[in-house]
Design an enzyme around this catalytic site. Sequence first.
Site, mmCIF file in Angstrom:
data_model
loop_
_atom_site.group_PDB
_atom_site.id
_atom_site.type_symbol
_atom_site.label_atom_id
_atom_site.label_comp_id
_atom_site.label_asym_id
_atom_site.label_seq_id
_atom_site.Cartn_x
_atom_site.Cartn_y
_atom_site.Cartn_z
ATOM 1 N N LYS A 95 24.217 -67.321 -57.222
ATOM 2 C CA LYS A 95 24.734 -67.703 -55.889
ATOM 3 C C LYS A 95 25.708 -68.869 -55.957
ATOM 4 O O LYS A 95 26.625 -68.977 -55.141
ATOM 5 C CB LYS A 95 23.584 -68.056 -54.931
ATOM 6 C CG LYS A 95 22.594 -69.060 -55.452
ATOM 7 C CD LYS A 95 21.387 -68.339 -55.965
ATOM 8 C CE LYS A 95 20.441 -69.220 -56.711
ATOM 9 N NZ LYS A 95 19.142 -68.630 -56.917
ATOM 10 N N VAL A 122 20.700 -63.736 -53.190
ATOM 11 C CA VAL A 122 20.092 -64.304 -51.969
ATOM 12 C C VAL A 122 18.741 -63.633 -51.729
ATOM 13 O O VAL A 122 18.647 -62.403 -51.707
ATOM 14 C CB VAL A 122 21.001 -64.074 -50.729
ATOM 15 C CG1 VAL A 122 20.388 -64.734 -49.490
ATOM 16 C CG2 VAL A 122 22.405 -64.594 -50.968
ATOM 17 N N GLY A 124 15.990 -63.314 -53.482
ATOM 18 C CA GLY A 124 15.263 -62.672 -54.583
ATOM 19 C C GLY A 124 15.076 -61.174 -54.402
ATOM 20 O O GLY A 124 16.043 -60.409 -54.370
ATOM 21 N N LYS A 195 23.429 -69.907 -50.670
ATOM 22 C CA LYS A 195 23.021 -68.608 -50.094
ATOM 23 C C LYS A 195 23.605 -68.442 -48.695
ATOM 24 O O LYS A 195 24.031 -67.347 -48.309
ATOM 25 C CB LYS A 195 21.492 -68.513 -50.083
ATOM 26 C CG LYS A 195 20.912 -68.374 -51.490
ATOM 27 C CD LYS A 195 19.412 -68.612 -51.533
ATOM 28 C CE LYS A 195 18.852 -68.384 -52.936
ATOM 29 N NZ LYS A 195 17.472 -68.856 -53.111
HETATM 30 P P1 NAP Z 1 16.779 -69.373 -66.823
HETATM 31 O O1 NAP Z 1 15.355 -68.973 -66.911
HETATM 32 O O2 NAP Z 1 17.149 -70.794 -67.029
HETATM 33 O O3 NAP Z 1 17.586 -68.460 -67.865
HETATM 34 C C1 NAP Z 1 18.946 -68.659 -68.147
HETATM 35 C C2 NAP Z 1 19.311 -67.834 -69.362
HETATM 36 O O4 NAP Z 1 20.697 -67.941 -69.583
HETATM 37 C C3 NAP Z 1 18.620 -68.306 -70.645
HETATM 38 O O5 NAP Z 1 18.201 -67.191 -71.400
HETATM 39 C C4 NAP Z 1 19.713 -69.076 -71.375
HETATM 40 O O6 NAP Z 1 19.620 -68.992 -72.783
HETATM 41 C C5 NAP Z 1 20.934 -68.323 -70.928
HETATM 42 N N1 NAP Z 1 22.126 -69.174 -70.987
HETATM 43 C C6 NAP Z 1 22.352 -70.309 -70.294
HETATM 44 N N2 NAP Z 1 23.556 -70.816 -70.595
HETATM 45 C C7 NAP Z 1 24.101 -69.971 -71.510
HETATM 46 C C8 NAP Z 1 25.315 -69.947 -72.218
HETATM 47 N N3 NAP Z 1 26.230 -70.900 -72.052
HETATM 48 N N4 NAP Z 1 25.552 -68.919 -73.070
HETATM 49 C C9 NAP Z 1 24.632 -67.942 -73.249
HETATM 50 N N5 NAP Z 1 23.438 -67.905 -72.591
HETATM 51 C C10 NAP Z 1 23.192 -68.914 -71.750
HETATM 52 O O7 NAP Z 1 17.405 -68.958 -65.416
HETATM 53 P P2 NAP Z 1 16.851 -67.850 -64.406
HETATM 54 O O8 NAP Z 1 15.782 -68.451 -63.580
HETATM 55 O O9 NAP Z 1 16.601 -66.594 -65.129
HETATM 56 O O10 NAP Z 1 18.123 -67.709 -63.421
HETATM 57 C C11 NAP Z 1 19.266 -67.008 -63.809
HETATM 58 C C12 NAP Z 1 20.146 -66.807 -62.589
HETATM 59 O O11 NAP Z 1 19.446 -66.075 -61.598
HETATM 60 C C13 NAP Z 1 20.599 -68.089 -61.887
HETATM 61 O O12 NAP Z 1 21.888 -67.888 -61.352
HETATM 62 C C14 NAP Z 1 19.594 -68.232 -60.745
HETATM 63 O O13 NAP Z 1 20.095 -68.967 -59.657
HETATM 64 C C15 NAP Z 1 19.414 -66.793 -60.375
HETATM 65 N N6 NAP Z 1 18.172 -66.478 -59.687
HETATM 66 C C16 NAP Z 1 16.993 -66.903 -60.226
HETATM 67 C C17 NAP Z 1 15.808 -66.560 -59.604
HETATM 68 C C18 NAP Z 1 14.472 -67.005 -60.131
HETATM 69 O O14 NAP Z 1 13.460 -66.746 -59.479
HETATM 70 N N7 NAP Z 1 14.408 -67.643 -61.283
HETATM 71 C C19 NAP Z 1 15.835 -65.786 -58.427
HETATM 72 C C20 NAP Z 1 17.076 -65.368 -57.917
HETATM 73 C C21 NAP Z 1 18.231 -65.718 -58.563
HETATM 74 P P3 NAP Z 1 18.382 -69.676 -73.564
HETATM 75 O O15 NAP Z 1 17.182 -68.882 -73.140
HETATM 76 O O16 NAP Z 1 18.693 -69.494 -74.984
HETATM 77 O O17 NAP Z 1 18.330 -71.087 -73.122
HETATM 78 N N1 HSE Z 2 15.434 -71.204 -57.251
HETATM 79 C C1 HSE Z 2 15.570 -70.165 -56.300
HETATM 80 C C2 HSE Z 2 14.448 -70.251 -55.296
HETATM 81 C C3 HSE Z 2 15.548 -68.830 -56.989
HETATM 82 O O1 HSE Z 2 13.491 -70.974 -55.549
HETATM 83 O O2 HSE Z 2 14.541 -69.616 -54.248
HETATM 84 C C4 HSE Z 2 15.815 -67.685 -56.048
HETATM 85 O O3 HSE Z 2 17.123 -67.697 -55.593
#
Ligand code: NAP
Ligand code: HSE
Length: 434
Positions: A95, A122, A124, A195
């Site tokens: 986002k 947005v 999830g 969002k």
């Molecule tokens: P995360 O757990 O921190 O995972 C990020 C991943 O990206 C890791 O595997 C990391 O590698 C990799 N990465 C980061 N920088 C990099 C780079 N420069 N080159 C290559 N790989 C790289 O994050 P996440 O929670 O999965 O979130 C990912 C995205 O989804 C974000 O935009 C977040 O806002 C969105 N999102 C998350 C959720 C949620 O519930 N978590 C929900 C909706 C949307 P390493 O593992 O090696 O560090």
């Molecule tokens: N960090 C975000 C949240 C992930 O807690 O809602 C989902 O967008």
Amino acid sequence: MARVVLGMLGLGTVGSGVVKLLAQHKHLQLKKIAVRDLAKERATTTTCPVTTDVNEIIDDPEIEVLVEVMGGEEPALTYIKRALEKRKHVVTANKEVLAKHGPSLFALAREKGVTIFFEASVAGGIPLISTIQRGLGANQFKAVTGILNGTTNFILSNMEERGLSYETALAEAQALGFAEADPSADVDGHDVAYKLSILAALSFQRFVKPTDIYRQGIREITPEDLALAKEFGYRIKLVGTARSTNSTNDPNTKPNAEEKSLAVRVHPTLVPLSHPLAAVSGSNNCILVTGDAVGEIIMVGPGAGSLPTASAVVGDIINLESALKLPDFASYFQPSITSQWSNTASSDDWVSPYFLRLSVADTPGVIGTIGTIFGNHKISIQSIIQRGVKDGRATIVILTHDVREGDMNAALTDLKECPFLDSVASAIRIYRAG
Ligand code: NAP
Ligand code: HSE
């Protein structure tokens, strides 16, 4: 069934969920995953090759779809742009990138004849984007409002229900994978602002710069606020709203508010216990969408977490897969987003009731003076109580009727001049429907 070849950036919370779900969809072939650190222990094992060289994905002509689940503004922005330039479709959960760079990214995708799918960006697992884009496409939208951040809802719910401290609740949200890499994005309201910018683009055809969105997070909310709110029949939630102020009937702005502007804001809000938003606990999100034809609809569900978010990402890939069979489909799938940025309405014109918690000296005339100051600024008090008298100090809790924001700010400025006032410990808006 034809194969679709995917490359993915990121194997964290969301990426791991995507790997698990893709195992059930064999014709969606994940060819390579890029991460930052190959040595890191992972929650998911995969037979898919993993690399630290993003070019192996972006420069691979066989990969048709880039799945970007690495997060953050850069280098994600650069990688998405490079993929679009190479006519790869993009599915993203990011986002921040879309809110800050949406107009140029969608313009580039259009120019190259490819699409950007972003259901996971947005709310999830809730299919909010496709509902607004397609299911509710016949409507003129009046407002989109609700709980849009799972981490802060988890924190507030657990502070209230389990008596956890803010720090412990945040640590649990991080351990469960709900929080952003830098959780200040969640607790300071940036994530909701991103969002809202995306929702405004879809609902009102105008992006709002995240920096133009009024934003207040939850760091200052105390267990005392949560308990007092409950006593008065409310629950505190972080609520985000994007509302068209075109209508002169809009009850939340003055009738002469600037034409064609949007009121977009995120801040803690006291929600009546009887309202659907108050019942939403844990990492769930809840969004109320108001359209001129449909009226109000409510969507509730998991707003964060590995599999719920992966559900949205893989749903996008499956939709994209069907579309790939059609000739020249991209232009039909892009949201009608212009490169226009919106004006936002002046916050002085917002109207809502207020909850105030004041720390004062327990001396004669205090309540009278507060009443006079509020009267001078056209603020009508709905309820006032004094609590916690100790060592000559006391807590005063006030609930007001509707107040224009500018009037409340002026009254608080006057109040801060009073010698009896220790502090305005909390000033939290109360939810106002309409
Ligand atoms: P995360 O757990 O921190 O995972 C990020 C991943 O990206 C890791 O595997 C990391 O590698 C990799 N990465 C980061 N920088 C990099 C780079 N420069 N080159 C290559 N790989 C790289 O994050 P996440 O929670 O999965 O979130 C990912 C995205 O989804 C974000 O935009 C977040 O806002 C969105 N999102 C998350 C959720 C949620 O519930 N978590 C929900 C909706 C949307 P390493 O593992 O090696 O560090
Ligand atoms: N960090 C975000 C949240 C992930 O807690 O809602 C989902 O967008």
